[in-house]
Each structure stands twice: as C-alpha cells, then as structure tokens.
Design a protein around this motif. Structure first.
Motif, PDB file in Angstrom:
ATOM      1  N   MET A 175      -0.109   4.277 -11.769  1.00  0.00           N
ATOM      2  CA  MET A 175      -0.920   4.106 -10.566  1.00  0.00           C
ATOM      3  C   MET A 175      -0.084   4.478  -9.349  1.00  0.00           C
ATOM      4  O   MET A 175       0.931   3.829  -9.074  1.00  0.00           O
ATOM      5  N   ASN A 176      -0.490   5.519  -8.672  1.00  0.00           N
ATOM      6  CA  ASN A 176       0.203   5.990  -7.477  1.00  0.00           C
ATOM      7  C   ASN A 176      -0.681   5.805  -6.246  1.00  0.00           C
ATOM      8  O   ASN A 176      -1.892   5.643  -6.352  1.00  0.00           O
ATOM      9  N   SER A 177      -0.049   5.852  -5.086  1.00  0.00           N
ATOM     10  CA  SER A 177      -0.773   5.731  -3.814  1.00  0.00           C
ATOM     11  C   SER A 177      -1.720   4.540  -3.830  1.00  0.00           C
ATOM     12  O   SER A 177      -2.906   4.653  -3.481  1.00  0.00           O
ATOM     13  N   LEU A 178      -1.197   3.410  -4.213  1.00  0.00           N
ATOM     14  CA  LEU A 178      -2.039   2.224  -4.355  1.00  0.00           C
ATOM     15  C   LEU A 178      -2.602   1.776  -3.021  1.00  0.00           C
ATOM     16  O   LEU A 178      -1.951   1.899  -1.970  1.00  0.00           O
TER      17      LEU A 178
ATOM     18  N   ALA B 285       0.842  -1.194   0.000  1.00  0.00           N
ATOM     19  CA  ALA B 285       0.000   0.000   0.000  1.00  0.00           C
ATOM     20  C   ALA B 285       0.881   1.248   0.000  1.00  0.00           C
ATOM     21  O   ALA B 285       1.876   1.317   0.728  1.00  0.00           O
ATOM     22  N   GLY B 286       0.507   2.209  -0.835  1.00  0.00           N
ATOM     23  CA  GLY B 286       1.270   3.433  -0.959  1.00  0.00           C
ATOM     24  C   GLY B 286       2.279   3.421  -2.085  1.00  0.00           C
ATOM     25  O   GLY B 286       2.795   4.484  -2.473  1.00  0.00           O
ATOM     26  N   ASP B 287       2.571   2.253  -2.620  1.00  0.00           N
ATOM     27  CA  ASP B 287       3.529   2.137  -3.714  1.00  0.00           C
ATOM     28  C   ASP B 287       2.906   2.565  -5.041  1.00  0.00           C
ATOM     29  O   ASP B 287       1.699   2.840  -5.126  1.00  0.00           O
ATOM     30  N   SER B 288       3.744   2.552  -6.072  1.00  0.00           N
ATOM     31  CA  SER B 288       3.297   2.895  -7.421  1.00  0.00           C
ATOM     32  C   SER B 288       3.609   1.759  -8.384  1.00  0.00           C
ATOM     33  O   SER B 288       4.533   0.972  -8.162  1.00  0.00           O
TER      34      SER B 288
END
Length: 127
Positions: free
Chosen positions: A83-86, A14-17
C-alpha cells in the motif's frame, strides 16, 4: 480448512507506505484465489484487491487502483498487499480471504465467493 493470519498493519502518516502479509495454513494444496477486503467503522466491508491462484490475474477496487499492489508467493503460502501513498480514508481493518477456485486465472470479486477469512489487521492513516 484454511487458516489465514494477517500481519503488517499499524499507524502511519498520509503519504506513507505499508505492506500487509497474509499467511495461509491448512488445506493449501488446493487451488485458491486470494483477496483483501477492508472495513471502516460504520461502513460495509469493501473489496480492495484480488489475485488468482496462478498470480497472473489481479483486480483492484477503484479507490486503490494505482496505489496498492497485490502479490503472492505460493511457495510460502503467503499473499501480500503493498500500500503506497496512503490516505486517511484508507483507515480500516484489513481482512485477508481465500476462495477455492477451479480456474487458476480466476479472480473472485464478490465477498460471497470467499470461503475463509482472517481475523483482520488494523491500518490507521493520520493526516
């Protein structure tokens, strides 16, 4: 016929791109808009983002607005989804789709408007 091949999926926190790519081949000389959809287990396929043939118009599903960005490179017949802030709820199989259009700024948002689909790429976001 247009063949679509997605790549770039994987397992992230979570939070990765992640950046997904979709390469098109075949009858790419026609004008076509591109879209990304996703489907989680037990859920319906959901519209994520779309981009016009010109690249000048984009549209996003409410759940990804402000976090995802769609773009395209017509010279490479490729569309991207940054995709950011996954989040864990982004976990799904992501599908690329192409829709032949007559208006270069038109962005189809309905699944029924898309003519060709890729095989999908899995994105898993752990918490």
């Amino acid at each position: 016929q247009v063949a679509l091949v997605e790549s770039g999926g994987g397992l992230v926190q979570a939070g990765d791109s992640l950046r997904l790519s979709c390469a098109a081949s075949g009858r790419t000389s026609r004008s076509y808009a591109m879209g990304w959809f996703r489907q989680a287990p037990g859920k319906e396929r959901e519209y994520v983002a779309g981009i016009s043939w010109s690249g000048g118009s984009t549209y996003y599903g409410d759940s990804v607005k402000g976090r995802f960005t769609i773009s395209r490179d017509n010279a490479k017949n490729t569309v991207y989804l940054q995709m950011n802030s996954l989040k864990p709820e982004d976990t799904a199989v992501y599908y690329c789709a192409a829709a032949f259009v007559s208006a270069i700024y038109y962005v189809p948002v309905s699944r029924r408007e898309y003519n060709y689909w890729g095989q999908g790429t899995q994105v898993t976001v752990s918490s």
